[in-house]
Design a protein around this motif. Structure first.
Motif, PDB file in Angstrom:
ATOM      1  N   CYS A 111       4.813   9.756   8.146  1.00 21.00           N
ATOM      2  CA  CYS A 111       5.564  10.283   7.009  1.00 21.00           C
ATOM      3  C   CYS A 111       4.635  10.720   5.881  1.00 21.00           C
ATOM      4  O   CYS A 111       5.095  11.319   4.906  1.00 21.00           O
ATOM      5  CB  CYS A 111       6.528   9.230   6.458  1.00 21.00           C
ATOM      6  SG  CYS A 111       7.768   8.692   7.631  1.00 21.00           S
ATOM      7  N   GLY A 112       3.382  10.369   5.964  1.00 19.04           N
ATOM      8  CA  GLY A 112       2.460  10.767   4.903  1.00 19.04           C
ATOM      9  C   GLY A 112       2.676  10.017   3.607  1.00 19.04           C
ATOM     10  O   GLY A 112       2.559  10.582   2.515  1.00 19.04           O
ATOM     11  N   ALA A 113       2.968   8.724   3.692  1.00 23.41           N
ATOM     12  CA  ALA A 113       3.164   7.935   2.468  1.00 23.41           C
ATOM     13  C   ALA A 113       1.836   7.420   1.913  1.00 23.41           C
ATOM     14  O   ALA A 113       1.810   6.435   1.165  1.00 23.41           O
ATOM     15  CB  ALA A 113       4.113   6.770   2.756  1.00 23.41           C
ATOM     16  N   TYR A 114       0.760   8.084   2.289  1.00 22.40           N
ATOM     17  CA  TYR A 114      -0.575   7.567   1.958  1.00 22.40           C
ATOM     18  C   TYR A 114      -0.802   7.318   0.470  1.00 22.40           C
ATOM     19  O   TYR A 114      -1.412   6.321   0.092  1.00 22.40           O
ATOM     20  CB  TYR A 114      -1.661   8.513   2.478  1.00 22.40           C
ATOM     21  CG  TYR A 114      -1.708   8.607   3.984  1.00 22.40           C
ATOM     22  CD1 TYR A 114      -2.118   7.517   4.752  1.00 22.40           C
ATOM     23  CD2 TYR A 114      -1.330   9.765   4.648  1.00 22.40           C
ATOM     24  CE1 TYR A 114      -2.146   7.589   6.131  1.00 22.40           C
ATOM     25  CE2 TYR A 114      -1.362   9.852   6.030  1.00 22.40           C
ATOM     26  CZ  TYR A 114      -1.771   8.760   6.773  1.00 22.40           C
ATOM     27  OH  TYR A 114      -1.802   8.820   8.134  1.00 22.40           O
ATOM     28  N   ASN A 115      -0.335   8.242  -0.379  1.00 20.67           N
ATOM     29  CA  ASN A 115      -0.615   8.051  -1.808  1.00 20.67           C
ATOM     30  C   ASN A 115      -0.036   6.735  -2.317  1.00 20.67           C
ATOM     31  O   ASN A 115      -0.698   5.994  -3.047  1.00 20.67           O
ATOM     32  CB  ASN A 115      -0.070   9.227  -2.627  1.00 20.67           C
ATOM     33  CG  ASN A 115      -0.872  10.494  -2.365  1.00 20.67           C
ATOM     34  OD1 ASN A 115      -1.982  10.440  -1.820  1.00 20.67           O
ATOM     35  ND2 ASN A 115      -0.314  11.635  -2.732  1.00 20.67           N
ATOM     36  N   GLY A 116       1.190   6.438  -1.890  1.00 21.45           N
ATOM     37  CA  GLY A 116       1.832   5.188  -2.317  1.00 21.45           C
ATOM     38  C   GLY A 116       1.140   3.972  -1.715  1.00 21.45           C
ATOM     39  O   GLY A 116       1.033   2.918  -2.355  1.00 21.45           O
ATOM     40  N   ILE A 117       0.670   4.131  -0.487  1.00 23.41           N
ATOM     41  CA  ILE A 117      -0.019   3.012   0.180  1.00 23.41           C
ATOM     42  C   ILE A 117      -1.328   2.701  -0.555  1.00 23.41           C
ATOM     43  O   ILE A 117      -1.616   1.543  -0.884  1.00 23.41           O
ATOM     44  CB  ILE A 117      -0.287   3.366   1.667  1.00 23.41           C
ATOM     45  CG1 ILE A 117       1.032   3.504   2.426  1.00 23.41           C
ATOM     46  CG2 ILE A 117      -1.196   2.321   2.316  1.00 23.41           C
ATOM     47  CD1 ILE A 117       0.917   4.124   3.824  1.00 23.41           C
ATOM     48  N   VAL A 118      -2.083   3.760  -0.842  1.00 20.37           N
ATOM     49  CA  VAL A 118      -3.370   3.566  -1.529  1.00 20.37           C
ATOM     50  C   VAL A 118      -3.135   2.971  -2.922  1.00 20.37           C
ATOM     51  O   VAL A 118      -3.822   2.030  -3.337  1.00 20.37           O
ATOM     52  CB  VAL A 118      -4.155   4.896  -1.604  1.00 20.37           C
ATOM     53  CG1 VAL A 118      -5.388   4.751  -2.483  1.00 20.37           C
ATOM     54  CG2 VAL A 118      -4.545   5.368  -0.202  1.00 20.37           C
ATOM     55  N   ALA A 119      -2.139   3.488  -3.620  1.00 22.68           N
ATOM     56  CA  ALA A 119      -1.849   2.984  -4.968  1.00 22.68           C
ATOM     57  C   ALA A 119      -1.472   1.501  -4.923  1.00 22.68           C
ATOM     58  O   ALA A 119      -1.905   0.700  -5.759  1.00 22.68           O
ATOM     59  CB  ALA A 119      -0.718   3.798  -5.602  1.00 22.68           C
ATOM     60  N   SER A 120      -0.682   1.127  -3.914  1.00 24.34           N
ATOM     61  CA  SER A 120      -0.249  -0.275  -3.798  1.00 24.34           C
ATOM     62  C   SER A 120      -1.445  -1.198  -3.575  1.00 24.34           C
ATOM     63  O   SER A 120      -1.551  -2.263  -4.197  1.00 24.34           O
ATOM     64  CB  SER A 120       0.712  -0.447  -2.614  1.00 24.34           C
ATOM     65  OG  SER A 120       1.787   0.440  -2.724  1.00 24.34           O
ATOM     66  N   ILE A 121      -2.323  -0.774  -2.680  1.00 28.61           N
ATOM     67  CA  ILE A 121      -3.475  -1.616  -2.364  1.00 28.61           C
ATOM     68  C   ILE A 121      -4.399  -1.718  -3.574  1.00 28.61           C
ATOM     69  O   ILE A 121      -4.921  -2.791  -3.900  1.00 28.61           O
ATOM     70  CB  ILE A 121      -4.224  -1.061  -1.132  1.00 28.61           C
ATOM     71  CG1 ILE A 121      -3.312  -1.132   0.102  1.00 28.61           C
ATOM     72  CG2 ILE A 121      -5.529  -1.805  -0.889  1.00 28.61           C
ATOM     73  CD1 ILE A 121      -3.864  -0.438   1.339  1.00 28.61           C
ATOM     74  N   LYS A 122      -4.559  -0.601  -4.265  1.00 24.17           N
ATOM     75  CA  LYS A 122      -5.422  -0.590  -5.435  1.00 24.17           C
ATOM     76  C   LYS A 122      -4.892  -1.565  -6.490  1.00 24.17           C
ATOM     77  O   LYS A 122      -5.655  -2.338  -7.088  1.00 24.17           O
ATOM     78  CB  LYS A 122      -5.467   0.846  -6.003  1.00 24.17           C
ATOM     79  CG  LYS A 122      -6.772   1.141  -6.687  1.00 24.17           C
ATOM     80  CD  LYS A 122      -6.929   2.586  -7.016  1.00 24.17           C
ATOM     81  CE  LYS A 122      -8.195   2.702  -7.862  1.00 24.17           C
ATOM     82  NZ  LYS A 122      -8.393   4.046  -8.355  1.00 24.17           N
ATOM     83  N   GLU A 123      -3.599  -1.527  -6.677  1.00 22.60           N
ATOM     84  CA  GLU A 123      -2.960  -2.405  -7.656  1.00 22.60           C
ATOM     85  C   GLU A 123      -3.194  -3.880  -7.311  1.00 22.60           C
ATOM     86  O   GLU A 123      -3.592  -4.675  -8.164  1.00 22.60           O
ATOM     87  CB  GLU A 123      -1.456  -2.117  -7.600  1.00 22.60           C
ATOM     88  CG  GLU A 123      -0.743  -2.138  -8.927  1.00 22.60           C
ATOM     89  CD  GLU A 123       0.697  -1.691  -8.714  1.00 22.60           C
ATOM     90  OE1 GLU A 123       0.936  -0.473  -8.802  1.00 22.60           O
ATOM     91  OE2 GLU A 123       1.549  -2.560  -8.433  1.00 22.60           O
ATOM     92  N   VAL A 124      -2.970  -4.231  -6.044  1.00 22.57           N
ATOM     93  CA  VAL A 124      -3.110  -5.630  -5.640  1.00 22.57           C
ATOM     94  C   VAL A 124      -4.580  -6.061  -5.699  1.00 22.57           C
ATOM     95  O   VAL A 124      -4.896  -7.183  -6.100  1.00 22.57           O
ATOM     96  CB  VAL A 124      -2.519  -5.851  -4.230  1.00 22.57           C
ATOM     97  CG1 VAL A 124      -2.828  -7.254  -3.728  1.00 22.57           C
ATOM     98  CG2 VAL A 124      -1.017  -5.619  -4.260  1.00 22.57           C
ATOM     99  N   ALA A 125      -5.480  -5.148  -5.313  1.00 20.54           N
ATOM    100  CA  ALA A 125      -6.910  -5.486  -5.342  1.00 20.54           C
ATOM    101  C   ALA A 125      -7.368  -5.764  -6.765  1.00 20.54           C
ATOM    102  O   ALA A 125      -8.229  -6.614  -6.998  1.00 20.54           O
ATOM    103  CB  ALA A 125      -7.725  -4.342  -4.740  1.00 20.54           C
ATOM    104  N   ALA A 126      -6.788  -5.053  -7.718  1.00 28.83           N
ATOM    105  CA  ALA A 126      -7.205  -5.191  -9.111  1.00 28.83           C
ATOM    106  C   ALA A 126      -6.606  -6.437  -9.771  1.00 28.83           C
ATOM    107  O   ALA A 126      -7.083  -6.881 -10.817  1.00 28.83           O
ATOM    108  CB  ALA A 126      -6.795  -3.942  -9.890  1.00 28.83           C
ATOM    109  N   SER A 127      -5.555  -7.000  -9.177  1.00 29.03           N
ATOM    110  CA  SER A 127      -4.872  -8.117  -9.846  1.00 29.03           C
ATOM    111  C   SER A 127      -5.446  -9.470  -9.438  1.00 29.03           C
ATOM    112  O   SER A 127      -6.140  -9.598  -8.454  1.00 29.03           O
ATOM    113  CB  SER A 127      -3.373  -8.081  -9.541  1.00 29.03           C
ATOM    114  OG  SER A 127      -3.184  -8.327  -8.157  1.00 29.03           O
TER     115      SER A 127
END
Ligand SMILES: Cc1cc2nc3c(=O)[nH]c(=O)nc-3n(C[C@H](O)[C@H](O)[C@H](O)COP(=O)(O)OP(=O)(O)OC[C@H]3O[C@@H](n4cnc5c(N)ncnc54)[C@H](O)[C@@H]3O)c2cc1C
Ligand code: SF4
Ligand code: FES
Ligand code: FES
Lengths: 331, 168
Positions: B152-168
């Motif tokens: 489905c090409g949800a990559y942008n949301g996937i990357v954003a989610s991981i980035k958010e969790v990695a930063a927290s």
């Protein structure tokens, strides 16, 4: 998948004893190639001997400064090992460009060396393929051969060896240690894989009952300045069209040490002896790099869809050496 | 047939299966844990990603017998008591999914990836290979997650989610 008997070997003696008494047996490492090929019906062992519990998972420094890598070390662990990252960065890089993180967590050093070609017809049991079925012909010659070899091929088979890791290892003069009920042998990796000739089904000098136990790297100070460059259809998770493993040492503008190996273009992990010969003692310039690349690719034979690899390989060699000269190694 | 002990999400079960059965088919067929998906069955998509002793693998190319007595975590085991895993919450917040077919693999893979990063592992795009404190930039996340395709090409949301969790 054909049914098979499964056994798990607790130690090396029982693994080699088991395979010596079971002619139709195969060792199972991470399974990322063997299970795939068994599912496709290309491999059909009667017995599968799981070797992942063998105590061959160490990466140890040797007294001479070299490194000994156990055959069951997973690809991801080898790539992340600090000794490898700092002394042989091209090896870490080569592994990290291969497959995916999940596959590298499963794949072992021994299995990686013995992985089989990704030639489309090898996987397709309806196609003619001398490697899968000796004497049946080769549908890749004149077929879809974009991914196939331009060096080391024969009229029987033009399949590439797909490994990235093995390309780095062959540049590093690695030695493969194997064991069987007859004892231990040490085989330089450069002599380990065979050219297809008229018997493409015979891919290595390993006997059917021999277990790879370790790979040893000699001390090689120039490897600290090394890189692996992989050219492929997408940025990640794809096999190489062309890859270059190279290490370079330059003193006073002259090449005093060089190692080059190529992937994606040849029927075995390809040590670029000719390019190295041209470069040693030559000025470290783009012109020398180009001359060396041309010399290595001079015997290349392009097929209907892979002719482009000849020029691409030359450019990749020049670009990799130039980066080593101007920016140094990857560590 | 072989008797094995499957320890999945902290629960141990004895199963009797033929050695051809993949870990993926054993999870779905024998244990009824259908969260883990089968996309390609040949190691090429990542939908079947699970964690074994904390490390991510493709369960489609794993024979179940080979993982006898190992600690396996599937997407069903990520959430805590009555509460979604931080990555699951982030995927919901950031539209990290559309059809959801790749999502369980993406989630398990991301958990494994963050642990690898924490342990100092480099990736193919890491500039200085010896560095152990690499910043998880978008390029790093995309490379480290390249074993998980999303049709489905949800990559942008996937990357954003991981980035958010990695930063927290
Ligand atoms: C989708 C996909 C993409 C991939 N992309 C890449 C890529 O880009 N670059 C790359 O280099 N590779 C790639 N690979 C291949 C991957 O690297 C290999 O499948 C893996 O390295 C094989 O290791 P293994 O331990 O899983 O081998 P197995 O599948 O367990 O075994 C392979 C063979 O080696 C034999 N064997 C294993 N260990 C030993 C031993 N110690 N002694 C004797 N025989 C042994 C087995 O009997 C079998 O014949 C990819 C694979 C997949 C599925
Ligand atoms: S190139 Fe080799 S592997 Fe491919 S079809 Fe021809 S014989 Fe088979
Ligand atoms: S189903 Fe396992 S990688 Fe696609
Ligand atoms: S959300 Fe549909 S495949 Fe990824």
């Amino acid at each position: 998948m054909k049914t098979f008997a499964y056994l798990s070997a607790p130690d090396v003696p029982s693994a080699v004893r088991a395979i010596s008494t079971e002619p139709g047996a195969k060792f199972l490492g991470g399974g990322t190639n063997l299970v795939d090929l068994m599912r496709e019906g290309v491999e059909a062992p009667d017995t599968v001997i799981d070797i992942t519990r063998l105590p061959l998972t160490g990466v140890e420094e040797l007294p001479d400064g070299g490194v000994r890598i156990g055959a069951l070390v997973r690809n991801s662990h080898l790539a992340a090992n600090q000794l490898i990252r700092s002394r042989y960065p091209l090896l870490s890089q080569a592994i990290l460009t291969g497959a995916s993180a999940q596959l590298r967590n499963m794949a072992t050093v021994g299995g990686n060396l013995l992985q089989r070609t990704r030639c489309l017809y090898f996987y397709d049991s309806a196609a003619a393929c001398n490697k899968r079925e000796p004497g049946s012909g080769c549908d890749a010659i004149g077929g879809f051969n974009r991914g196939n070899a331009i060096l080391g091929a024969s009229e029987s088979c033009i399949a590439t060896h797909p490994s990235d890791m093995a390309v780095a290892l062959v540049a590093l003069d690695a030695v493969v240690e194997v064991e069987s009920v007859r004892g231990t042998r040490r085989i330089p990796l450069v002599d380990f894989h065979r050219l297809p000739g008229t018997t493409p089904q015979v891919e290595t000098v390993l006997e059917a009952d021999e277990l790879i136990t370790a790979v040893e790297l000699p001390p090689l100070p120039l490897a600290a300045t090394s890189r692996y460059r992989k050219v492929r259809d997408r940025a990640s998770y794809a096999f190489a069209l062309v890859s270059v493993a190279a290490a370079l040492e330059v003193e006073g503008g002259v090449v005093t040490g060089v190692r080059i190996a190529l992937g994606g273009v040849a029927t075995k992990p390809w040590r670029a002896h000719e390019a190295e010969r041209v470069l040693l003692g030559a000025p470290a310039t783009d012109e020398s790099f180009r001359r060396a690349a041309e010399a290595e690719l001079a015997p290349a034979v392009g097929r209907s869809q892979n002719e482009f690899k000849i020029e691409l390989a030359q450019r990749a060699i020049v670009a990799t050496l130039r980066t080593l000269l101007t920016e140094g190694g990857a560590a | 047939m072989v008797d094995i002990r499957m320890r999945v999400n902290g629960v141990e079960e004895k199963v009797d299966l033929s050695p051809q059965v993949s870990l993926l088919d054993a999870l779905r067929g024998e244990l009824g844990l259908t969260g883990t998906k089968k996309g390609c069955d040949q190691g090429a998509c990542g939908a079947c990603t699970v964690l074994v002793d904390g490390e991510r693998i493709n369960s489609c190319l794993a024979l179940a017998v080979q993982y006898d007595d190992r600690d396996i975590t599937t997407v069903e085991g990520l959430a805590g008591e009555g509460e979604a895993h931080p990555l699951q919450k982030a995927f919901i917040r950031n539209d990290g999914l559309q059809c959801g077919y790749c999502t369980s693999g993406q989630l398990c893979s991301a958990v494994g990836m963050l642990a690898e990063h924490e342990a100092g592992a480099p990736s193919a795009v890491t500039e200085h290979l010896c560095a152990t404190d690499v910043e998880l930039s978008e390029d790093e996340i995309r490379e480290r997650m390249s074993g998980n395709l999303c049709r489905c090409g949800a990559y942008n949301g996937i990357v954003a989610s991981i980035k958010e969790v990695a930063a927290s």
